[in-house]
Design a protein around this motif. Structure first.
Motif, PDB file in Angstrom:
ATOM      1  N   ASN A  71       5.299  -1.055  -0.996  1.00 27.60           N
ATOM      2  CA  ASN A  71       3.850  -1.157  -1.201  1.00 27.60           C
ATOM      3  C   ASN A  71       3.116  -1.190   0.132  1.00 27.60           C
ATOM      4  OD1 ASN A  71       4.093  -1.142  -3.959  1.00 27.60           O
ATOM      5  ND2 ASN A  71       4.093  -3.352  -4.146  1.00 27.60           N
ATOM      6  N   PHE A 103       2.388  -2.501  -7.120  1.00 23.58           N
ATOM      7  CA  PHE A 103       1.996  -3.903  -7.221  1.00 23.58           C
ATOM      8  C   PHE A 103       2.112  -4.415  -8.650  1.00 23.58           C
ATOM      9  CE2 PHE A 103      -0.305  -3.273  -3.125  1.00 23.58           C
ATOM     10  CZ  PHE A 103       0.356  -4.277  -2.433  1.00 23.58           C
ATOM     11  N   MET A 141       0.416   3.035  -5.103  1.00 24.03           N
ATOM     12  CA  MET A 141       0.369   1.696  -4.542  1.00 24.03           C
ATOM     13  C   MET A 141       0.037   0.658  -5.616  1.00 24.03           C
ATOM     14  SD  MET A 141      -1.721   0.317  -1.250  1.00 24.03           S
ATOM     15  CE  MET A 141      -3.279   0.142  -2.079  1.00 24.03           C
TER      16      MET A 141
END
Length: 94
Positions: free
Chosen positions: A34, A75, A71
């Motif tokens: 990430n 998460f 991204m």
């Protein structure tokens, strides 16, 4: 031709490395990935900002959208995995 060769080799090496990761190391690996995706996203934004032609701007915007999705998805997956490991007895899992 050289860049295509490097790309194909990187795909194979990346697949082999990721497929050999155990499940206990997956969450820290995702956190590092990430961070890398965040750097890639910032790079895409910077490069798109200085682009001049419509094709460059279009490709830059596509890169920004895909980088953001990648991204944020990382998460979300990391958060779900951490909640799975942090659930205690008697608590309801989401």
């Amino acid at each position: 031709m050289g860049l295509l060769t490097i790309f194909v080799l990187a795909v194979f090496v990346g697949f082999e490395v990721v497929s050999k990761v155990s499940s206990t190391l997956h969450t820290p690996l995702m956190s590092g990935a990430n961070a890398i995706h965040g750097v890639v996203l910032v790079g895409a934004i910077l490069i798109t900002g200085v682009s001049s032609g419509p094709a460059q701007i279009t490709l830059g915007l596509i890169a920004i959208v895909l980088g953001t999705v990648n991204m944020v998805g990382g998460f979300v997956v990391t958060d779900r995995m951490l909640r799975m490991f942090s659930a205690r007895r008697g608590e309801e899992r989401r």
